[in-house]
Design an enzyme around this catalytic site. Structure first.
Site, mmCIF file in Angstrom:
data_model
loop_
_atom_site.group_PDB
_atom_site.id
_atom_site.type_symbol
_atom_site.label_atom_id
_atom_site.label_comp_id
_atom_site.label_asym_id
_atom_site.label_seq_id
_atom_site.Cartn_x
_atom_site.Cartn_y
_atom_site.Cartn_z
ATOM 1 N N HIS A 268 109.968 143.197 -29.496
ATOM 2 C CA HIS A 268 111.019 142.920 -28.515
ATOM 3 C C HIS A 268 112.282 142.403 -29.214
ATOM 4 C CE1 HIS A 268 112.480 141.661 -24.458
ATOM 5 N NE2 HIS A 268 113.161 140.795 -25.188
ATOM 6 N N GLU A 269 112.122 141.340 -30.000
ATOM 7 C CA GLU A 269 113.285 140.773 -30.692
ATOM 8 C C GLU A 269 113.811 141.775 -31.727
ATOM 9 O OE1 GLU A 269 114.505 138.393 -29.181
ATOM 10 O OE2 GLU A 269 112.727 137.690 -28.105
ATOM 11 N N HIS A 272 116.236 143.957 -30.022
ATOM 12 C CA HIS A 272 117.531 143.263 -29.922
ATOM 13 C C HIS A 272 118.244 143.293 -31.275
ATOM 14 C CE1 HIS A 272 117.339 141.635 -25.875
ATOM 15 N NE2 HIS A 272 116.208 140.983 -26.082
ATOM 16 N N GLU A 299 118.843 144.132 -23.334
ATOM 17 C CA GLU A 299 117.431 144.086 -22.942
ATOM 18 C C GLU A 299 116.831 145.497 -22.880
ATOM 19 O OE1 GLU A 299 115.968 141.250 -22.913
ATOM 20 O OE2 GLU A 299 114.112 141.509 -21.801
HETATM 21 ZN ZN ZN Z 1 115.042 140.077 -24.524
#
Ligand code: ZN
Length: 505
Positions: A268-269, A272, A299
Protein backbone atom coordinates in the site's frame (compact mmCIF):
# COMPACT_ATOMS: atom_id res chain seq x y z
CA UNK A 1 9.08 32.26 -20.37
CA UNK A 2 8.79 35.58 -18.60
CA UNK A 3 10.96 36.62 -15.69
CA UNK A 4 7.79 36.98 -13.59
CA UNK A 5 6.92 33.32 -14.20
CA UNK A 6 10.48 32.27 -13.39
CA UNK A 7 10.39 34.31 -10.20
CA UNK A 8 7.06 32.73 -9.21
CA UNK A 9 8.55 29.27 -9.68
CA UNK A 10 11.50 30.19 -7.48
CA UNK A 11 9.21 31.42 -4.69
CA UNK A 12 7.31 28.12 -4.82
CA UNK A 13 10.51 26.13 -4.73
CA UNK A 14 11.71 28.14 -1.76
CA UNK A 15 8.43 27.48 0.14
CA UNK A 16 8.67 23.77 -0.75
CA UNK A 17 12.17 23.56 0.72
CA UNK A 18 10.85 24.74 4.08
CA UNK A 19 7.86 22.38 3.87
CA UNK A 20 10.15 19.45 3.05
CA UNK A 21 12.20 20.09 6.20
CA UNK A 22 8.92 19.91 8.15
CA UNK A 23 8.09 16.63 6.39
CA UNK A 24 11.45 15.20 7.38
CA UNK A 25 10.89 16.21 11.02
CA UNK A 26 7.44 14.59 10.94
CA UNK A 27 8.93 11.37 9.51
CA UNK A 28 11.65 11.37 12.17
CA UNK A 29 9.07 11.89 14.92
CA UNK A 30 7.18 8.77 13.80
CA UNK A 31 10.29 6.59 13.41
CA UNK A 32 13.50 7.32 15.31
CA UNK A 33 13.01 10.35 17.57
CA UNK A 34 13.52 9.53 21.26
CA UNK A 35 10.45 10.29 23.41
CA UNK A 36 12.36 13.09 25.11
CA UNK A 37 12.43 15.05 21.86
CA UNK A 38 8.65 15.44 21.72
CA UNK A 39 8.31 18.85 23.39
CA UNK A 40 10.98 20.62 21.35
CA UNK A 41 9.78 18.85 18.20
CA UNK A 42 6.32 20.40 18.63
CA UNK A 43 8.00 23.83 18.76
CA UNK A 44 10.26 23.05 15.81
CA UNK A 45 7.26 21.92 13.74
CA UNK A 46 5.17 24.95 14.70
CA UNK A 47 8.04 27.31 13.81
CA UNK A 48 8.49 25.68 10.42
CA UNK A 49 4.73 25.70 9.78
CA UNK A 50 4.66 29.45 10.47
CA UNK A 51 7.58 30.11 8.11
CA UNK A 52 5.99 27.91 5.43
CA UNK A 53 2.62 29.72 5.77
CA UNK A 54 4.35 33.11 5.49
CA UNK A 55 6.10 31.95 2.33
CA UNK A 56 2.86 30.57 0.85
CA UNK A 57 1.05 33.87 1.49
CA UNK A 58 3.91 36.19 0.41
CA UNK A 59 2.23 39.25 -1.21
CA UNK A 60 4.83 39.15 -4.02
CA UNK A 61 3.08 35.96 -5.22
CA UNK A 62 -0.14 37.94 -5.80
CA UNK A 63 1.68 40.59 -7.86
CA UNK A 64 3.56 38.02 -9.92
CA UNK A 65 0.39 36.01 -10.52
CA UNK A 66 -1.39 39.16 -11.74
CA UNK A 67 1.45 39.85 -14.11
CA UNK A 68 1.59 36.29 -15.50
CA UNK A 69 -2.17 35.97 -15.85
CA UNK A 70 -2.16 39.02 -18.14
CA UNK A 71 0.53 37.54 -20.35
CA UNK A 72 -1.07 35.68 -23.24
CA UNK A 73 1.87 33.45 -24.31
CA UNK A 74 1.57 31.85 -20.86
CA UNK A 75 -2.17 31.61 -20.47
CA UNK A 76 -3.49 31.86 -24.06
CA UNK A 77 -4.04 28.10 -24.17
CA UNK A 78 -5.72 27.44 -20.84
CA UNK A 79 -4.73 23.76 -20.94
CA UNK A 80 -1.02 24.38 -21.47
CA UNK A 81 1.24 23.21 -18.61
CA UNK A 82 2.12 26.84 -17.76
CA UNK A 83 -1.52 27.96 -17.71
CA UNK A 84 -2.53 25.04 -15.49
CA UNK A 85 0.45 25.63 -13.23
CA UNK A 86 -0.60 29.29 -12.81
CA UNK A 87 -4.25 28.35 -12.30
CA UNK A 88 -3.31 25.99 -9.46
CA UNK A 89 -0.83 28.48 -7.94
CA UNK A 90 -3.66 31.03 -7.84
CA UNK A 91 -5.99 28.48 -6.24
CA UNK A 92 -3.46 27.62 -3.52
CA UNK A 93 -2.68 31.27 -2.86
CA UNK A 94 -6.37 32.21 -2.56
CA UNK A 95 -7.08 29.35 -0.18
CA UNK A 96 -4.04 30.09 1.99
CA UNK A 97 -4.75 33.82 2.25
CA UNK A 98 -8.45 33.37 2.99
CA UNK A 99 -7.67 31.82 6.37
CA UNK A 100 -6.84 34.38 9.06
CA UNK A 101 -3.54 33.57 10.79
CA UNK A 102 -5.39 33.50 14.14
CA UNK A 103 -7.68 30.71 12.90
CA UNK A 104 -4.74 28.71 11.54
CA UNK A 105 -2.98 28.96 14.91
CA UNK A 106 -6.15 28.13 16.86
CA UNK A 107 -6.79 25.07 14.68
CA UNK A 108 -3.25 23.84 15.29
CA UNK A 109 -3.41 24.47 19.04
CA UNK A 110 -6.87 22.94 19.62
CA UNK A 111 -6.05 20.13 17.20
CA UNK A 112 -3.06 18.97 19.19
CA UNK A 113 -4.94 19.11 22.54
CA UNK A 114 -7.97 17.44 21.03
CA UNK A 115 -5.87 14.63 19.61
CA UNK A 116 -4.51 13.92 23.09
CA UNK A 117 -8.05 14.00 24.53
CA UNK A 118 -9.20 11.62 21.81
CA UNK A 119 -6.38 9.17 22.61
CA UNK A 120 -7.40 9.02 26.28
CA UNK A 121 -11.13 8.88 25.48
CA UNK A 122 -10.64 6.05 23.00
CA UNK A 123 -8.53 4.11 25.46
CA UNK A 124 -11.37 4.26 28.01
CA UNK A 125 -14.12 4.10 25.38
CA UNK A 126 -15.50 7.30 26.91
CA UNK A 127 -17.19 9.42 24.26
CA UNK A 128 -18.41 12.03 26.77
CA UNK A 129 -14.77 12.92 27.57
CA UNK A 130 -14.13 13.60 23.88
CA UNK A 131 -17.44 15.35 23.10
CA UNK A 132 -16.37 18.92 24.09
CA UNK A 133 -13.27 18.57 21.90
CA UNK A 134 -15.30 17.33 18.97
CA UNK A 135 -17.59 20.32 19.42
CA UNK A 136 -14.61 22.70 19.41
CA UNK A 137 -12.85 21.20 16.40
CA UNK A 138 -16.12 20.99 14.48
CA UNK A 139 -16.81 24.67 15.18
CA UNK A 140 -13.31 25.71 14.06
CA UNK A 141 -13.50 23.48 10.99
CA UNK A 142 -16.87 24.97 9.99
CA UNK A 143 -15.32 28.40 10.47
CA UNK A 144 -12.50 27.37 8.14
CA UNK A 145 -15.05 26.14 5.58
CA UNK A 146 -16.93 29.46 5.81
CA UNK A 147 -13.67 31.34 5.11
CA UNK A 148 -13.14 29.26 1.98
CA UNK A 149 -16.82 29.43 1.09
CA UNK A 150 -19.03 26.78 -0.50
CA UNK A 151 -18.37 26.39 -4.23
CA UNK A 152 -21.07 27.53 -6.62
CA UNK A 153 -24.11 25.29 -6.34
CA UNK A 154 -22.41 23.30 -3.57
CA UNK A 155 -22.59 23.04 0.21
CA UNK A 156 -20.28 24.05 3.05
CA UNK A 157 -18.88 20.50 3.35
CA UNK A 158 -17.64 20.82 -0.26
CA UNK A 159 -15.28 23.60 0.80
CA UNK A 160 -13.60 21.07 3.10
CA UNK A 161 -13.47 18.23 0.54
CA UNK A 162 -11.91 20.68 -1.90
CA UNK A 163 -8.78 20.72 0.29
CA UNK A 164 -8.18 17.01 -0.29
CA UNK A 165 -10.00 16.30 -3.53
CA UNK A 166 -10.22 19.33 -5.83
CA UNK A 167 -13.37 19.33 -7.89
CA UNK A 168 -15.21 16.67 -5.86
CA UNK A 169 -18.70 17.50 -4.52
CA UNK A 170 -20.65 15.81 -1.73
CA UNK A 171 -23.79 15.42 -3.86
CA UNK A 172 -21.79 13.72 -6.61
CA UNK A 173 -20.05 11.44 -4.09
CA UNK A 174 -23.43 10.51 -2.61
CA UNK A 175 -24.75 9.66 -6.07
CA UNK A 176 -21.95 7.11 -6.50
CA UNK A 177 -21.64 5.91 -2.88
CA UNK A 178 -25.31 5.17 -2.11
CA UNK A 179 -25.92 2.50 -4.77
CA UNK A 180 -22.44 1.05 -4.18
CA UNK A 181 -23.18 0.75 -0.46
CA UNK A 182 -26.41 -1.13 -1.10
CA UNK A 183 -24.79 -3.51 -3.56
CA UNK A 184 -21.77 -4.15 -1.33
CA UNK A 185 -23.96 -4.75 1.69
CA UNK A 186 -25.89 -7.47 -0.15
CA UNK A 187 -22.71 -8.95 -1.62
CA UNK A 188 -21.20 -9.23 1.86
CA UNK A 189 -24.42 -10.80 3.20
CA UNK A 190 -24.44 -13.29 0.33
CA UNK A 191 -20.78 -14.29 0.82
CA UNK A 192 -21.01 -14.64 4.58
CA UNK A 193 -24.47 -16.20 4.85
CA UNK A 194 -24.39 -18.59 1.89
CA UNK A 195 -20.75 -19.00 0.89
CA UNK A 196 -17.90 -21.16 2.19
CA UNK A 197 -14.99 -19.00 3.36
CA UNK A 198 -11.44 -19.82 2.20
CA UNK A 199 -9.14 -21.42 4.78
CA UNK A 200 -7.46 -18.78 6.95
CA UNK A 201 -4.61 -21.08 8.10
CA UNK A 202 -1.94 -19.37 5.91
CA UNK A 203 -2.56 -16.11 7.75
CA UNK A 204 -1.81 -17.61 11.15
CA UNK A 205 1.82 -18.58 10.69
CA UNK A 206 4.28 -16.81 13.03
CA UNK A 207 7.07 -15.15 11.07
CA UNK A 208 9.96 -13.14 12.55
CA UNK A 209 9.99 -9.45 11.64
CA UNK A 210 13.42 -9.64 9.90
CA UNK A 211 12.12 -12.18 7.39
CA UNK A 212 9.00 -10.13 6.78
CA UNK A 213 11.18 -7.08 6.20
CA UNK A 214 13.35 -8.95 3.67
CA UNK A 215 10.24 -10.15 1.84
CA UNK A 216 8.73 -6.64 1.84
CA UNK A 217 11.91 -5.15 0.36
CA UNK A 218 12.03 -7.83 -2.32
CA UNK A 219 8.42 -7.08 -3.31
CA UNK A 220 9.02 -3.31 -3.27
CA UNK A 221 12.06 -3.58 -5.53
CA UNK A 222 10.21 -5.90 -7.89
CA UNK A 223 7.28 -3.53 -8.37
CA UNK A 224 9.72 -0.73 -9.20
CA UNK A 225 10.14 1.25 -5.99
CA UNK A 226 13.61 2.80 -6.23
CA UNK A 227 15.48 2.22 -2.99
CA UNK A 228 18.26 4.61 -4.04
CA UNK A 229 15.71 7.42 -3.76
CA UNK A 230 13.62 5.86 -1.01
CA UNK A 231 13.66 3.91 2.26
CA UNK A 232 11.49 1.51 4.21
CA UNK A 233 11.38 1.91 8.00
CA UNK A 234 9.24 0.74 10.92
CA UNK A 235 6.55 2.72 12.74
CA UNK A 236 3.29 2.27 14.67
CA UNK A 237 0.99 3.89 12.07
CA UNK A 238 2.35 3.18 8.57
CA UNK A 239 2.56 6.08 6.12
CA UNK A 240 4.47 7.35 3.10
CA UNK A 241 6.26 10.69 3.15
CA UNK A 242 7.33 12.13 -0.18
CA UNK A 243 9.91 14.38 1.45
CA UNK A 244 11.58 15.94 -1.59
CA UNK A 245 12.99 15.05 -5.02
CA UNK A 246 15.07 11.91 -4.61
CA UNK A 247 13.79 11.20 -1.10
CA UNK A 248 10.62 9.16 -0.57
CA UNK A 249 10.15 7.46 2.81
CA UNK A 250 7.92 4.47 3.41
CA UNK A 251 7.04 2.96 6.77
CA UNK A 252 5.38 -0.28 7.80
CA UNK A 253 4.83 -2.32 10.97
CA UNK A 254 5.49 -5.98 11.71
CA UNK A 255 3.21 -8.27 13.69
CA UNK A 256 4.87 -11.65 13.98
CA UNK A 257 1.52 -13.42 14.35
CA UNK A 258 0.03 -11.78 11.24
CA UNK A 259 2.60 -11.55 8.46
CA UNK A 260 0.22 -10.39 5.74
CA UNK A 261 -0.44 -7.09 7.61
CA UNK A 262 3.08 -5.84 6.91
CA UNK A 263 3.10 -7.21 3.38
CA UNK A 264 -0.11 -5.42 2.36
CA UNK A 265 0.88 -2.33 4.35
CA UNK A 266 4.19 -2.26 2.48
CA UNK A 267 2.49 -2.74 -0.89
CA UNK A 268 0.00 0.00 0.00
CA UNK A 269 2.64 2.53 1.06
CA UNK A 270 4.77 1.33 -1.86
CA UNK A 271 1.97 2.37 -4.22
CA UNK A 272 1.95 5.82 -2.62
CA UNK A 273 5.74 5.87 -2.88
CA UNK A 274 5.74 4.98 -6.60
CA UNK A 275 3.41 7.91 -7.19
CA UNK A 276 5.69 10.25 -5.19
CA UNK A 277 8.71 9.00 -7.16
CA UNK A 278 6.77 9.45 -10.41
CA UNK A 279 5.52 13.04 -10.15
CA UNK A 280 7.99 15.40 -11.86
CA UNK A 281 9.40 16.90 -8.66
CA UNK A 282 12.88 17.16 -10.12
CA UNK A 283 11.91 19.87 -12.62
CA UNK A 284 8.91 21.28 -10.78
CA UNK A 285 9.67 21.03 -7.07
CA UNK A 286 7.09 23.03 -5.11
CA UNK A 287 4.99 23.82 -8.19
CA UNK A 288 1.55 22.31 -8.78
CA UNK A 289 2.91 20.47 -11.85
CA UNK A 290 5.34 18.63 -9.58
CA UNK A 291 2.81 17.63 -6.92
CA UNK A 292 0.34 14.81 -6.35
CA UNK A 293 -3.09 15.94 -7.52
CA UNK A 294 -5.31 14.69 -4.68
CA UNK A 295 -5.70 12.15 -1.92
CA UNK A 296 -8.21 10.18 -3.99
CA UNK A 297 -5.71 9.75 -6.82
CA UNK A 298 -2.91 9.05 -4.34
CA UNK A 299 -5.06 6.37 -2.72
CA UNK A 300 -5.89 4.88 -6.12
CA UNK A 301 -2.17 4.16 -6.55
CA UNK A 302 -1.76 2.54 -3.13
CA UNK A 303 -4.93 0.46 -3.45
CA UNK A 304 -4.06 -0.59 -6.99
CA UNK A 305 -0.76 -2.18 -5.89
CA UNK A 306 -2.15 -3.48 -2.61
CA UNK A 307 -5.37 -5.01 -3.95
CA UNK A 308 -5.68 -5.21 -7.73
CA UNK A 309 -2.09 -6.51 -7.91
CA UNK A 310 -1.29 -7.89 -4.43
CA UNK A 311 -4.56 -9.73 -3.88
CA UNK A 312 -4.65 -11.25 -7.38
CA UNK A 313 -4.02 -14.90 -8.13
CA UNK A 314 -1.28 -13.97 -10.63
CA UNK A 315 0.63 -12.05 -7.99
CA UNK A 316 0.71 -15.17 -5.80
CA UNK A 317 1.85 -17.31 -8.72
CA UNK A 318 4.92 -15.10 -8.78
CA UNK A 319 5.22 -14.47 -5.03
CA UNK A 320 4.59 -17.99 -3.66
CA UNK A 321 8.09 -19.41 -4.38
CA UNK A 322 9.74 -16.20 -3.18
CA UNK A 323 7.63 -16.27 0.00
CA UNK A 324 8.57 -19.93 0.52
CA UNK A 325 12.25 -19.02 0.32
CA UNK A 326 12.20 -15.73 2.23
CA UNK A 327 9.48 -16.36 4.82
CA UNK A 328 10.08 -20.07 5.30
CA UNK A 329 8.71 -23.57 4.66
CA UNK A 330 5.62 -22.99 6.75
CA UNK A 331 4.39 -20.54 4.13
CA UNK A 332 5.88 -22.61 1.32
CA UNK A 333 3.66 -25.59 2.10
CA UNK A 334 0.57 -23.60 1.07
CA UNK A 335 -0.36 -23.59 -2.59
CA UNK A 336 -0.90 -20.50 -4.72
CA UNK A 337 -4.67 -21.02 -4.47
CA UNK A 338 -4.60 -21.39 -0.70
CA UNK A 339 -2.60 -18.18 -0.30
CA UNK A 340 -4.80 -16.35 -2.81
CA UNK A 341 -7.95 -17.47 -0.96
CA UNK A 342 -6.63 -16.52 2.48
CA UNK A 343 -5.65 -12.98 1.52
CA UNK A 344 -9.14 -12.39 0.18
CA UNK A 345 -11.15 -13.37 3.25
CA UNK A 346 -14.19 -11.17 3.96
CA UNK A 347 -15.15 -10.44 7.56
CA UNK A 348 -17.64 -8.21 9.31
CA UNK A 349 -15.23 -6.28 11.51
CA UNK A 350 -15.69 -3.11 13.51
CA UNK A 351 -12.39 -1.45 12.67
CA UNK A 352 -11.97 0.34 9.34
CA UNK A 353 -8.19 -0.03 9.09
CA UNK A 354 -8.48 -3.80 9.49
CA UNK A 355 -11.31 -4.18 6.98
CA UNK A 356 -11.14 -6.30 3.82
CA UNK A 357 -11.84 -4.97 0.34
CA UNK A 358 -15.57 -5.79 0.34
CA UNK A 359 -16.48 -4.19 3.67
CA UNK A 360 -13.94 -1.33 3.65
CA UNK A 361 -16.09 1.10 1.71
CA UNK A 362 -19.07 0.55 4.00
CA UNK A 363 -16.91 1.87 6.84
CA UNK A 364 -16.06 4.95 4.79
CA UNK A 365 -19.65 5.65 3.74
CA UNK A 366 -20.76 5.64 7.35
CA UNK A 367 -18.16 8.30 8.20
CA UNK A 368 -19.00 10.38 5.12
CA UNK A 369 -22.69 10.50 6.04
CA UNK A 370 -22.01 11.42 9.65
CA UNK A 371 -19.44 14.15 9.04
CA UNK A 372 -21.54 15.69 6.28
CA UNK A 373 -24.51 15.89 8.68
CA UNK A 374 -22.25 17.42 11.34
CA UNK A 375 -21.06 20.18 8.99
CA UNK A 376 -24.62 20.84 7.82
CA UNK A 377 -25.73 21.11 11.45
CA UNK A 378 -28.27 18.26 11.02
CA UNK A 379 -26.46 16.19 13.64
CA UNK A 380 -24.97 17.43 16.89
CA UNK A 381 -21.70 15.97 18.21
CA UNK A 382 -23.59 14.61 21.25
CA UNK A 383 -25.66 12.38 18.94
CA UNK A 384 -22.70 10.92 17.02
CA UNK A 385 -22.54 7.61 18.96
CA UNK A 386 -26.24 6.80 18.51
CA UNK A 387 -26.21 7.83 14.82
CA UNK A 388 -23.04 5.78 14.27
CA UNK A 389 -24.33 2.66 15.99
CA UNK A 390 -27.69 2.70 14.22
CA UNK A 391 -26.15 3.13 10.77
CA UNK A 392 -23.41 0.57 11.44
CA UNK A 393 -25.97 -2.06 12.34
CA UNK A 394 -27.94 -1.32 9.16
CA UNK A 395 -24.83 -1.72 7.02
CA UNK A 396 -23.11 -4.62 8.82
CA UNK A 397 -26.02 -6.42 10.53
CA UNK A 398 -24.10 -6.55 13.85
CA UNK A 399 -24.40 -4.20 16.84
CA UNK A 400 -21.43 -2.02 17.85
CA UNK A 401 -20.15 -3.24 21.24
CA UNK A 402 -18.63 0.06 22.44
CA UNK A 403 -17.48 3.49 21.19
CA UNK A 404 -13.87 2.38 21.14
CA UNK A 405 -14.82 0.00 18.33
CA UNK A 406 -17.34 2.55 17.08
CA UNK A 407 -17.18 6.30 16.62
CA UNK A 408 -13.97 6.78 18.63
CA UNK A 409 -11.75 4.51 16.52
CA UNK A 410 -10.34 7.03 14.01
CA UNK A 411 -8.04 9.97 14.76
CA UNK A 412 -9.27 12.20 11.90
CA UNK A 413 -12.08 14.21 13.52
CA UNK A 414 -9.98 15.00 16.59
CA UNK A 415 -7.81 17.41 14.62
CA UNK A 416 -10.39 18.60 12.17
CA UNK A 417 -9.75 16.27 9.24
CA UNK A 418 -13.34 16.49 8.01
CA UNK A 419 -13.99 15.89 4.32
CA UNK A 420 -11.02 13.51 4.21
CA UNK A 421 -12.76 10.12 4.61
CA UNK A 422 -14.50 10.02 1.20
CA UNK A 423 -11.08 10.11 -0.49
CA UNK A 424 -10.47 6.52 0.70
CA UNK A 425 -13.44 5.21 -1.25
CA UNK A 426 -12.72 7.55 -4.17
CA UNK A 427 -9.28 5.91 -4.25
CA UNK A 428 -10.82 2.43 -4.46
CA UNK A 429 -13.24 3.53 -7.17
CA UNK A 430 -10.48 5.25 -9.15
CA UNK A 431 -8.21 2.20 -8.90
CA UNK A 432 -10.86 -0.20 -10.25
CA UNK A 433 -11.88 2.15 -13.04
CA UNK A 434 -8.24 2.71 -14.04
CA UNK A 435 -7.64 -1.04 -13.90
CA UNK A 436 -10.34 -1.64 -16.55
CA UNK A 437 -8.49 0.79 -18.84
CA UNK A 438 -5.07 -0.67 -18.00
CA UNK A 439 -6.11 -4.27 -18.72
CA UNK A 440 -7.64 -3.14 -22.02
CA UNK A 441 -4.39 -1.36 -22.94
CA UNK A 442 -2.16 -4.20 -21.67
CA UNK A 443 -4.01 -7.39 -22.59
CA UNK A 444 -1.13 -9.60 -21.35
CA UNK A 445 -0.98 -7.97 -17.93
CA UNK A 446 -2.03 -11.09 -15.96
CA UNK A 447 0.75 -13.17 -17.52
CA UNK A 448 3.24 -10.37 -16.89
CA UNK A 449 2.28 -10.19 -13.22
CA UNK A 450 2.51 -13.97 -12.90
CA UNK A 451 6.10 -13.68 -14.19
CA UNK A 452 6.89 -10.75 -11.89
CA UNK A 453 7.12 -8.27 -14.76
CA UNK A 454 5.66 -5.12 -13.27
CA UNK A 455 7.47 -2.55 -15.42
CA UNK A 456 4.79 -2.26 -18.14
CA UNK A 457 2.12 -1.57 -15.50
CA UNK A 458 4.32 0.97 -13.74
CA UNK A 459 5.16 2.55 -17.10
CA UNK A 460 1.46 2.98 -17.86
CA UNK A 461 0.86 4.67 -14.50
CA UNK A 462 4.00 6.81 -14.74
CA UNK A 463 3.07 8.26 -18.09
CA UNK A 464 -0.65 8.79 -17.56
CA UNK A 465 -1.19 9.27 -13.81
CA UNK A 466 2.12 10.30 -12.24
CA UNK A 467 3.74 12.56 -14.85
CA UNK A 468 0.86 15.09 -15.14
CA UNK A 469 1.14 16.11 -11.45
CA UNK A 470 -1.70 18.58 -10.92
CA UNK A 471 -2.16 19.38 -14.60
CA UNK A 472 -5.71 17.97 -14.54
CA UNK A 473 -8.21 17.92 -11.68
CA UNK A 474 -9.00 14.38 -10.44
CA UNK A 475 -12.40 14.19 -12.23
CA UNK A 476 -10.74 15.48 -15.45
CA UNK A 477 -7.90 12.98 -15.12
CA UNK A 478 -10.25 10.02 -14.64
CA UNK A 479 -12.44 11.07 -17.53
CA UNK A 480 -9.47 11.68 -19.83
CA UNK A 481 -7.98 8.27 -19.01
CA UNK A 482 -11.10 6.12 -18.87
CA UNK A 483 -13.49 7.99 -21.16
CA UNK A 484 -16.19 8.45 -18.55
CA UNK A 485 -16.90 10.03 -15.17
CA UNK A 486 -16.25 8.08 -12.00
CA UNK A 487 -18.63 5.15 -11.59
CA UNK A 488 -19.18 2.48 -8.94
CA UNK A 489 -19.56 -0.31 -11.50
CA UNK A 490 -15.89 -1.22 -12.07
CA UNK A 491 -15.22 -1.64 -8.34
CA UNK A 492 -18.38 -3.61 -7.69
CA UNK A 493 -17.86 -5.86 -10.74
CA UNK A 494 -14.25 -6.52 -9.77
CA UNK A 495 -15.15 -7.48 -6.20
CA UNK A 496 -18.12 -9.60 -7.14
CA UNK A 497 -16.24 -11.42 -9.94
CA UNK A 498 -13.31 -12.16 -7.65
CA UNK A 499 -15.04 -12.99 -4.36
CA UNK A 500 -18.09 -15.06 -5.36
CA UNK A 501 -16.06 -17.93 -6.85
CA UNK A 502 -13.68 -17.85 -3.85
CA UNK A 503 -16.72 -18.37 -1.62
CA UNK A 504 -18.01 -21.18 -3.85
CA UNK A 505 -20.91 -19.12 -5.22
ZN1 ZN B 1 -3.20 5.21 1.70
Amino acid sequence: MTTAYQHLRELHRDAALVKSVGALLAWDQETYMPAGGAAIRAEQSATLATIAHAKATDPRIADLLDECEGHSPLVGDRNSPEARNLHEMRRDYDRATRLPATLVAELARVGSQSQQAWKDARERSDFEAFRPWLEKTLELTREKARCWGAPEGGELYDALIEEYEPGARAAEIERVFTPLGERLSSLVAELLDRGTPPNDAPLKIEIPAERQHAFGLRVLESIGFDLRTGRLDTTTHPFCEGVAPGDTRLTTRYRESSWTDALFGTLHEGGHGLYEQGVPKGENFGEPLGEAVSLGIHESQSRLWENLVGRSREFWQWAQPIAAKTLGDEVGRFSVDELYGAVNLVRRSFIRVEADEATYNLHVMLRFEIERSLVRGDLSPADVPSAWNARFEELFKVPVPDDKRGCLQDVHWSFGLIGYFPTYTLGNLNSAQLWERITADLPDLSQMIARGEFAPLLGWLRERVHAPGRRWTPPELIERLTGRPLSADPLFDYLSTKLRPLYGL
